[in-house]
Design an enzyme around this catalytic site. Structure first.
Site, short mmCIF file in Angstrom:
data_model
loop_
_atom_site.label_atom_id
_atom_site.label_comp_id
_atom_site.label_asym_id
_atom_site.label_seq_id
_atom_site.Cartn_x
_atom_site.Cartn_y
_atom_site.Cartn_z
N ASP A 89 0.85 -1.18 0.00
CA ASP A 89 0.00 0.00 0.00
C ASP A 89 0.89 1.24 0.00
OD1 ASP A 89 0.97 0.23 2.56
OD2 ASP A 89 -0.90 -0.28 3.53
N SER A 90 0.29 2.39 -0.15
CA SER A 90 1.08 3.61 -0.31
C SER A 90 1.52 4.23 1.01
CB SER A 90 0.27 4.65 -1.08
OG SER A 90 -0.83 5.10 -0.29
N GLY A 91 0.90 3.82 2.10
CA GLY A 91 1.13 4.46 3.39
C GLY A 91 0.13 5.54 3.69
N GLY A 92 -0.68 5.91 2.70
CA GLY A 92 -1.63 7.00 2.88
C GLY A 92 -2.64 6.75 3.98
N PHE A 93 -3.21 5.56 4.02
CA PHE A 93 -4.24 5.27 5.02
C PHE A 93 -3.65 5.35 6.42
CE2 PHE A 93 -6.50 2.30 7.81
CZ PHE A 93 -7.78 2.81 7.73
N ASP A 143 -2.42 8.64 -1.90
CA ASP A 143 -3.67 9.41 -1.99
C ASP A 143 -4.00 10.00 -0.62
OD1 ASP A 143 -4.17 6.94 -0.79
OD2 ASP A 143 -6.26 6.93 -1.41
N GLN A 194 -11.26 8.01 -5.06
CA GLN A 194 -11.80 8.57 -3.83
C GLN A 194 -13.06 9.38 -4.16
OE1 GLN A 194 -11.01 7.90 -0.80
NE2 GLN A 194 -8.91 7.11 -0.84
N GLY A 221 -11.34 4.47 0.52
CA GLY A 221 -12.20 5.30 1.35
C GLY A 221 -13.52 4.69 1.74
N ASP A 271 -8.57 -7.06 0.19
CA ASP A 271 -7.68 -7.29 1.32
C ASP A 271 -8.40 -6.82 2.58
OD1 ASP A 271 -6.07 -4.74 2.74
OD2 ASP A 271 -7.08 -4.24 0.87
N CYS A 309 -14.48 -28.04 6.12
CA CYS A 309 -13.21 -27.36 5.83
C CYS A 309 -12.07 -28.38 5.76
CB CYS A 309 -12.92 -26.32 6.89
SG CYS A 309 -11.37 -25.42 6.64
N CYS A 311 -8.76 -27.35 5.86
CA CYS A 311 -7.53 -26.68 6.27
C CYS A 311 -6.73 -27.57 7.22
CB CYS A 311 -7.84 -25.33 6.92
SG CYS A 311 -8.39 -25.41 8.63
N CYS A 314 -8.49 -27.88 10.72
CA CYS A 314 -9.70 -28.69 10.81
C CYS A 314 -9.42 -30.17 10.57
CB CYS A 314 -10.73 -28.18 9.80
SG CYS A 314 -11.48 -26.60 10.28
N HIS A 340 -6.91 -21.10 10.05
CA HIS A 340 -8.24 -21.51 9.59
C HIS A 340 -8.95 -20.38 8.85
CE1 HIS A 340 -12.33 -23.03 9.41
NE2 HIS A 340 -12.69 -21.86 9.91
#
Length: 376
Positions: A89-93, A143, A194, A221, A271, A309, A311, A314, A340
């Site tokens: 990610d850009s670091g903006g958030f 952003d 945005q 956003g 994500d 499941c 996994c 499980c 899981h």
């Protein structure tokens, strides 16, 4: 490069090709904030839970160990021992959500580190340089992440600034990709739409950034406090103006139901920290709904978390044992629950892809939309 293989309604089955491998979409990116999944999972564990893309956090890695350190060690792929695609990610958030004191202007943002209070300045060029040093497969444009709700005129001016910053990001990544010491000379760039919850601003901004012909486009956003139906409405409004031949990413979303609804509306990539965060608090996702592993009813329950499941958890451990681990505050409890939940998310995406391939997504959607969010 994104290839649309098949479409059912707005839902899309696709393939996204990078220099670190192919991503079959719709897909969920597993969030390794500082280069590892919280809950004691390594990149090697991700191979066992069918992860396709690892997401790492530019802001946190810039603060420690430092992007210069990661670059000297050969980039994130060597550093984390993950061979597949990595999105940073850009670091903006993080700048706008973690930094208590920040000042924004046309050049960038000045803020205080949430770790030690150190003053840091980050411009669009700085963000791209950090991501270039990290050597990720996909870089996100820097952003402005605004609060929601926000005043209309401010959002309008913010969108214009984000577009100007995006142009600077595009120019800078093209420059860095040509340098001899750049780790990934084919680093891709995604732009971020945005506009808060204003239909006209979302549409206008999407049209503007689509003209830049980027490698992919994200909707940012959202999932920041608005009602789910409002989020779905913004996706509906925005996706109509997103390039059909580019991958679409909904940032920070979300619950299994959110993902299913967003796929229904045409989103390809997701994500969220939710599956790992919830798992660490004993909340696990299953094909029948959500379980709270602290519940006393699991004291003598020898069945797996989810009987449907496959996994590693499980296949091996019982609800009773995992509940015991949580009550005893053993670290293994968190690790098993995270494994899981992430397996469940990745498997959900595979089932969605299979239903699109088989032209049965509408049936899959109608069957599961009311089940996945139910609390057992």
């Amino acid at each position: 490069m994104y290839k649309l293989i098949k479409q059912q309604g707005n839902a899309r089955l696709g393939r996204f090709t990078t220099n670190k491998g192919t991503v079959n979409t719709p897909a969920f990116m597993n969030v390794a904030t500082c280069g590892a999944i919280k809950g004691a999972l390594s990149s090697k564990d991700l191979e066992d839970i069918n992860c396709q893309v690892q997401l790492c956090n530019t802001y946190h890695l810039h603060l420690r160990p430092g992007n210069d350190v990661v670059k000297k060690l050969g980039g994130l792929h060597k550093f984390t021992c993950w061979n597949g695609p990595i999105l940073t990610d850009s670091g903006g958030f993080q700048v706008f959500s973690l930094a208590k004191l920040r000042q924004i202007n046309e050049d960038g943002v000045c803020f205080s580190s949430h770790i030690d209070g150190k003053k840091i300045f980050m411009s669009p060029e700085d963000s791209i340089k950090i991501q270039s040093d990290l050597g990720s497969t996909i870089a996100m444009a820097f952003d402005e992440c605004i609060e929601n709700p926000a005043e209309y005129n401010y959002v309008k001016e913010s969108c214009k600034r984000t577009t100007r910053w995006l142009v600077r990001c595009k120019n800078h990544i093209e420059k860095l990709n040509k340098l001899p010491d750049t780790i990934n000379k084919e680093q891709l760039l995604f732009g971020i739409n945005q506009g808060s919850t204003y239909d006209d601003l979302r549409i206008e901004h999407m049209k503007n950034i689509a003209e830049l012909d980027l490698d992919g486009y994200a909707i940012g956003g959202l999932a920041v406090g608005e009602e789910a139906e409002q989020m779905y409405h913004i996706i509906d409004v925005t996706q109509e103006h997103m390039p059909k031949d580019k991958i679409r990413y909904l940032m920070g979303v979300g619950t299994p139901v959110n993902i299913l609804e967003a796929v229904y509306r045409g989103v390809d990539l997701f994500d969220c920290v939710m599956p790992s965060r919830n798992a660490r608090h004993g909340h696990v996702f299953t094909s029948s709904g959500i379980r709270n592993m602290f519940n006393a009813k699991y004291i003598l329950d020898d069945k797996p978390i989810d009987e449907n499941c496959s996994c590693p958890v499980c296949k091996t451990f019982s609800r009773a044992y995992i509940r015991h681990l949580f009550k005893a505050k053993e670290m293994l409890a968190m690790r098993l629950a995270v494994i899981h939940n992430l397996y469940f998310y990745n498997s959900l995406m595979q089932k969605i892809r299979d239903s699109l391939q088989n032209d049965s997504f509408a049936e899959f959607y109608n069957t599961n939309k009311d089940i996945l969010g139910k609390r057992i």
